[in-house]
Write a protein that holds these residues in place. Structure first.
Motif, PDB file in Angstrom:
ATOM      1  N   SER A 320       0.814  -1.216   0.000  1.00  0.00           N
ATOM      2  CA  SER A 320       0.000   0.000   0.000  1.00  0.00           C
ATOM      3  C   SER A 320       0.845   1.263   0.000  1.00  0.00           C
ATOM      4  CB  SER A 320      -0.923   0.005   1.229  1.00  0.00           C
ATOM      5  OG  SER A 320      -1.767  -1.123   1.234  1.00  0.00           O
ATOM      6  N   GLY A 321       2.160   1.077  -0.081  1.00  0.00           N
ATOM      7  CA  GLY A 321       3.055   2.229  -0.117  1.00  0.00           C
ATOM      8  C   GLY A 321       3.267   2.887   1.228  1.00  0.00           C
ATOM      9  N   LEU A 322       2.983   2.156   2.308  1.00  0.00           N
ATOM     10  CA  LEU A 322       3.136   2.705   3.655  1.00  0.00           C
ATOM     11  C   LEU A 322       4.471   2.299   4.254  1.00  0.00           C
ATOM     12  CD1 LEU A 322      -0.435   1.902   5.027  1.00  0.00           C
ATOM     13  CD2 LEU A 322       0.421   4.132   4.320  1.00  0.00           C
ATOM     14  N   GLY A 323       5.000   3.148   5.103  1.00  0.00           N
ATOM     15  CA  GLY A 323       6.206   2.826   5.845  1.00  0.00           C
ATOM     16  C   GLY A 323       5.868   2.005   7.077  1.00  0.00           C
ATOM     17  N   PRO A 324       6.879   1.395   7.719  1.00  0.00           N
ATOM     18  CA  PRO A 324       6.626   0.487   8.853  1.00  0.00           C
ATOM     19  C   PRO A 324       5.990   1.156  10.055  1.00  0.00           C
ATOM     20  CG  PRO A 324       8.979   0.941   8.614  1.00  0.00           C
ATOM     21  CD  PRO A 324       8.319   1.488   7.392  1.00  0.00           C
ATOM     22  N   ASN A 325       6.165   2.467  10.215  1.00  0.00           N
ATOM     23  CA  ASN A 325       5.630   3.156  11.386  1.00  0.00           C
ATOM     24  C   ASN A 325       4.459   4.083  11.085  1.00  0.00           C
ATOM     25  OD1 ASN A 325       7.614   2.042  13.181  1.00  0.00           O
ATOM     26  ND2 ASN A 325       9.100   3.475  12.306  1.00  0.00           N
ATOM     27  N   ASP A 326       4.005   4.102   9.834  1.00  0.00           N
ATOM     28  CA  ASP A 326       2.946   5.039   9.448  1.00  0.00           C
ATOM     29  C   ASP A 326       1.652   4.813  10.230  1.00  0.00           C
ATOM     30  OD1 ASP A 326       4.634   6.260   7.705  1.00  0.00           O
ATOM     31  OD2 ASP A 326       3.782   5.393   5.887  1.00  0.00           O
ATOM     32  N   LEU A 327       1.208   3.546  10.302  1.00  0.00           N
ATOM     33  CA  LEU A 327      -0.033   3.260  11.010  1.00  0.00           C
ATOM     34  C   LEU A 327       0.094   3.593  12.495  1.00  0.00           C
ATOM     35  CD1 LEU A 327      -1.310  -0.093   9.462  1.00  0.00           C
ATOM     36  CD2 LEU A 327      -2.218   2.197   9.118  1.00  0.00           C
ATOM     37  N   THR A 328       1.257   3.322  13.047  1.00  0.00           N
ATOM     38  CA  THR A 328       1.484   3.629  14.456  1.00  0.00           C
ATOM     39  C   THR A 328       1.319   5.118  14.719  1.00  0.00           C
ATOM     40  OG1 THR A 328       3.018   1.758  14.647  1.00  0.00           O
ATOM     41  CG2 THR A 328       3.139   3.461  16.357  1.00  0.00           C
TER      42      THR A 328
END
Length: 371
Positions: A320-328
């Motif tokens: 989805s093009g997200l980084g590992p900490n984006d959701l956090t």
């Protein structure tokens, strides 16, 4: 010196922290975040306070007999954590070197237990990648197990399976194939069943169907069940007698263990429930919520990296093009505690929490994730 009435008021104030889910309601990092309940506090207040190292505490002895009975094993042993349970069980099974332990490459005993198998037993650990990508099969085991007496190789003396593993349920029929083959080749089989409660509640077989199959099983009271501390190991009388020695050697002997055992008993009876399939407890609802979380993600175009069999949802955030900490980071803005791509639903996660999670997904998948 504070008066008795002052102490009493302070105690009442402190006990109020046991009311409601509190921060656990909005914490989806792990099912270890569950908060102990008032019923557990009451059980602790009423518990016995005798010495478990001498085997004299009635509440602890009753818990061990109760879990042994429910799992159709002869005996059991209270331990402080799932890690302690696994490590004590593995050390107890292994007789004399050379020996090796075979497990899934993602297993807790190799990835998350601080190298305990190697440091406590000296055993070689053989990690195996399941060919089907989800759970080990007998064919995976046979391909990597060492049965030869050739002095160049380290013989396999123990297989450690895990159910659930990353929330994925291993089918009972496959576990039975592995155990039958292992026993036919003089190999013991341990089950890391920290989340076996979830596998059972998902419809994968009864608690005794699973537990009675293995030479030993570790079960966790604080993962998903809500107890503040503790796990238990089940096995034969001789096995548990020996395991008690190894528990003591690594500092696991607890004196007034009733304060731990009392809450653990409530956790099993109320959260898992009285029936052998866990359908009268609180776990099935968390599985339904986990599937809702998965639908919330995929309906917005997100992909999953694992099937959602129980209470864990693994998001494929890279696609989805997200980084590992984006959701956090987005979760923090919404008052949620998240950890990378894994979302773990427990029975204290609220509807409000899921509503906020939807907002997190909207922000993440709409391109509004942190730069």
């Amino acid at each position: 010196m504070a008066s008795l009435s002052t102490v009493s008021k302070e105690g009442a104030s402190r006990s109020s922290t046991w009311q409601g889910a509190g921060a656990a309601e909005f914490d989806l990092r792990s099912d270890t975040m569950t908060k102990p309940t008032p019923a557990m506090l009451e059980a602790i207040c009423q518990t016995t306070l005798l010495d478990d190292v001498f085997g004299e505490d009635p509440v602890t002895n009753d818990l061990e007999a109760y879990v042994a009975g429910r799992t159709q094993h002869e005996s059991s042993l209270l331990v402080m954590s799932g890690t302690m349970g696994n490590q004590v069980a593995i050390r107890t099974h292994l007789k004399e070197p050379p020996y090796s332990v075979l497990c899934d490459y993602r297993a807790h005993i190799i990835c998350y237990e601080a190298g305990g198998v190697s440091s406590l037993t000296g055993a070689t650990v053989t990690p195996v990648v399941p060919q089907n990508g989800t759970y080990l099969t007998l064919e995976d085991i046979q391909k990597h197990a060492v049965l030869s007496d050739n002095i160049h190789f380290c013989p396999t003396k123990l297989i450690s399976l895990e159910n659930t593993l990353n929330g994925i349920v291993m089918p009972l029929a496959e576990a039975r194939r592995i155990v039958e083959w292992a026993h036919g080749n003089d190999i013991k089989v341990h089950l890391d069943g920290a989340r076996l409660w979830d596998a059972v509640a998902s419809g994968a077989g009864s608690l005794s169907d699973w537990a009675s199959l293995f030479d030993s099983v570790s079960l966790c009271f604080s993962k998903g069940l809500g107890a503040p501390i503790g796990s238990i190991v089940v096995g034969s009388k001789d096995f548990i007698k020996k395991a008690r020695w190894f528990r003591k050697s690594i500092g696991g002997g607890v004196r007034q263990a009733g304060v731990i055992a009392a809450a653990a008993r409530i956790a099993v009876e109320e959260t898992f429930g009285p029936d052998p399939h866990g359908q009268q407890g609180k776990i099935p609802e968390s599985h339904k919520k986990a599937k809702r979380v998965a639908d919330m993600w995929t309906s917005r175009g997100g992909k999953l990296s694992n099937p959602v069999d129980t209470n864990m949802v693994w998001l494929d955030i890279e696609s989805s093009g997200l980084g590992p900490n984006d959701l956090t980071q987005i979760g923090q803005e919404k008052g949620l505690k998240l950890n990378g791509s894994r979302i773990v639903v427990h029975y204290q996660v609220s509807e409000e929490s899921l509503s906020r999670l939807e907002q997190v997904f909207d922000a993440a998948l709409s391109g509004n994730a942190p730069a």
